[in-house]
Design an enzyme around this catalytic site. Structure first.
Site, mmCIF file in Angstrom:
data_model
loop_
_atom_site.group_PDB
_atom_site.id
_atom_site.type_symbol
_atom_site.label_atom_id
_atom_site.label_comp_id
_atom_site.label_asym_id
_atom_site.label_seq_id
_atom_site.Cartn_x
_atom_site.Cartn_y
_atom_site.Cartn_z
ATOM 1 N N CYS A 1 52.003 12.564 75.162
ATOM 2 C CA CYS A 1 52.006 13.740 74.273
ATOM 3 C C CYS A 1 51.620 13.397 72.834
ATOM 4 O O CYS A 1 51.212 14.280 72.079
ATOM 5 C CB CYS A 1 53.374 14.409 74.279
ATOM 6 N N GLN B 1 60.245 14.791 83.365
ATOM 7 C CA GLN B 1 60.601 15.113 81.982
ATOM 8 C C GLN B 1 61.594 16.258 81.892
ATOM 9 O O GLN B 1 62.459 16.269 81.013
ATOM 10 C CB GLN B 1 59.337 15.461 81.179
ATOM 11 N N ARG C 1 55.343 37.964 70.861
ATOM 12 C CA ARG C 1 56.066 38.620 69.772
ATOM 13 C C ARG C 1 57.318 39.369 70.218
ATOM 14 O O ARG C 1 58.176 39.682 69.400
ATOM 15 C CB ARG C 1 55.118 39.566 69.021
ATOM 16 N N SER D 1 57.926 23.945 76.375
ATOM 17 C CA SER D 1 56.578 24.129 75.828
ATOM 18 C C SER D 1 55.673 24.784 76.858
ATOM 19 O O SER D 1 55.889 24.673 78.060
ATOM 20 C CB SER D 1 55.987 22.782 75.395
ATOM 21 N N HIS E 1 51.328 23.479 74.168
ATOM 22 C CA HIS E 1 51.302 22.015 74.114
ATOM 23 C C HIS E 1 50.130 21.479 74.930
ATOM 24 O O HIS E 1 50.298 20.987 76.050
ATOM 25 C CB HIS E 1 52.630 21.494 74.649
ATOM 26 N N CYS F 1 57.968 13.251 70.959
ATOM 27 C CA CYS F 1 58.477 12.538 72.128
ATOM 28 C C CYS F 1 57.340 12.379 73.126
ATOM 29 O O CYS F 1 56.425 13.202 73.187
ATOM 30 C CB CYS F 1 59.647 13.285 72.759
#
Length: 393
Positions: free
Chosen positions: A90, A148, A212, A248, A349, A379
């Site tokens: 990442c 993860q 939103r 993400s 991401h 991370c």
């Protein structure tokens, strides 16, 4: 020799699925958009660029053949500029920035472009493994490795983070990103992407990922994403809290930063916007996996000779909401200065591009608000983390 950042740009973030706004754009073409922008808007002779360093995690398929080199050639730039691809998971494009800066400081480069790209709609995360084990028997014997998402659950458990706290932080990410977008605070960093179909052409100029209407109450209705029969059986005492809403987003995107020596910038009549004060990379527990930003933060502050109270904005990548919340639990820092324009929960991401995206957002935020120092930490899979402190000029 001093290294400076002259400009930082990124593409809009497109949802990383077949219906996403950037899904029809080949990753080489997506990267080419930001490379052309960084050259053209700074009136830079591309023949002066010594190297193009590109972060990319999924180095298979359409991203397999040194995408930076292909994007450079496809942009019509001189064949004399080489490129390379960097995989620090990442943190790949944050590492590209550090390598570019280090190369300038060492006198190896006069001018370098640090970039990143990931088209997760076209090159899914799992496509490179195809059922294969990337760790090997010796690593598997030493560590009880987990995905993860389970590491994110371990972090939530260790720091006693409630589902409510996780969802509230996720909703805040969308709120901050929406406010920044609506106020035009991303305009300086965003580069529109032209998407051409056989029958029409449209321009993507805004992030597709921001929701939103996100609320903590709405997020609370989502089921935990990693509470499968396998992991419930393996970890019967774990209270599963991580969902698609407080993690993400899978995204398509690209980013680029122009790095050069201060002397070369002066010779070219360019005005630098920032410099890197200090940068580090650390290793940490590969099972907890996502806790690296904690020792990385301590190490980079020590190397820079700065206190956290001197840092005007901090970006902790929102791989999962538990990561920045654990960081907040360890450090005494104001919430309103953490990811002030939202993070990966709202902006997405695109793995190899995120480090550059975050850096672009942080630099332009500091310039706009009159801040001086910014700290960025990511991370990374395998229990690693990058951390970088920049000073706005």
């Amino acid at each position: 020799m001093d290294a400076v950042i002259v400009d930082a740009v990124r593409s809009p973030m497109g949802k990383g699925r077949a219906s996403g706004m950037l899904a029809e754009v080949h990753p080489v073409e997506l990267l080419g958009v930001v490379l052309r922008a960084i050259v053209e808007r700074n009136h830079l002779d591309p023949a002066l660029v010594d190297d193009v360093l590109v972060g990319c995690v999924g180095q298979v398929g359409e991203q397999s053949f040194t995408p930076g080199r292909q994007a450079w050639l496809g942009s019509g730039f001189p064949v004399t500029t080489p490129a390379t691809t960097i995989d620090r998971r990442c943190g790949s494009s944050q590492q590209a920035i550090d390598f570019a800066v280090n190369g300038v400081v060492a006198g190896y480069y006069d001018i370098a472009i640090a970039a990143g790209v990931e088209s997760m709609s076209r090159v899914p995360m799992s496509v490179g493994r195809m059922g294969k084990d990337p760790f090997g028997p010796s690593v598997n014997q030493r560590f009880p490795l987990v995905p993860q998402g389970i590491s994110a659950e371990f972090i939530a458990d260790r720091w006693s983070l409630s589902r409510t706290e996780l969802d509230e932080f996720a909703a805040r990410s969308h709120e901050c990103a929406a406010a920044a977008a609506d106020a035009g605070r991303f305009d300086e960093e965003l580069v529109p992407v032209q998407v051409t179909h056989s029958t029409n052409c449209r321009v993507v100029s805004a992030d597709e990922s921001i929701r939103r209407d996100t609320t903590p109450a709405g997020l609370a209705t989502l089921a935990p994403a990693f509470a499968t029969d396998e992991f419930i059986a393996r970890f019967p005492d774990l209270d599963f809290k991580m969902t698609a809403g407080n993690s993400s987003q899978i995204t398509d995107g690209a980013s680029a930063l122009l790095v050069m020596s201060a002397d070369r910038a002066r010779d070219l009549g360019m005005s630098p916007i920032a410099r890197v004060v200090a940068s580090v990379v650390v290793g940490d527990d590969p099972v907890m996996m996502l806790t690296g930003p904690l020792p990385a933060t301590r190490k980079v502050l020590s190397r820079a000779g700065l206190a956290l109270s001197q840092i005007d904005a901090v970006e902790v990548n929102e791989a999962f909401a538990s990561v920045p919340l654990a960081w907040l639990a360890e450090f005494d820092y104001p919430l309103d200065k953490l990811n002030p324009c939202g993070g990966a929960i709202a902006l997405g991401h695109p793995l190899g591009a995120t480090g550059g995206r975050v850096m672009a957002t942080m630099i332009h935020h500091l310039r706009r608000t009159g801040g001086r120092y910014g700290l960025q930490t990511m991370c990374e899979a395998g229990g690693m983390a990058n951390a970088t402190i920049i000073e706005v000029l």
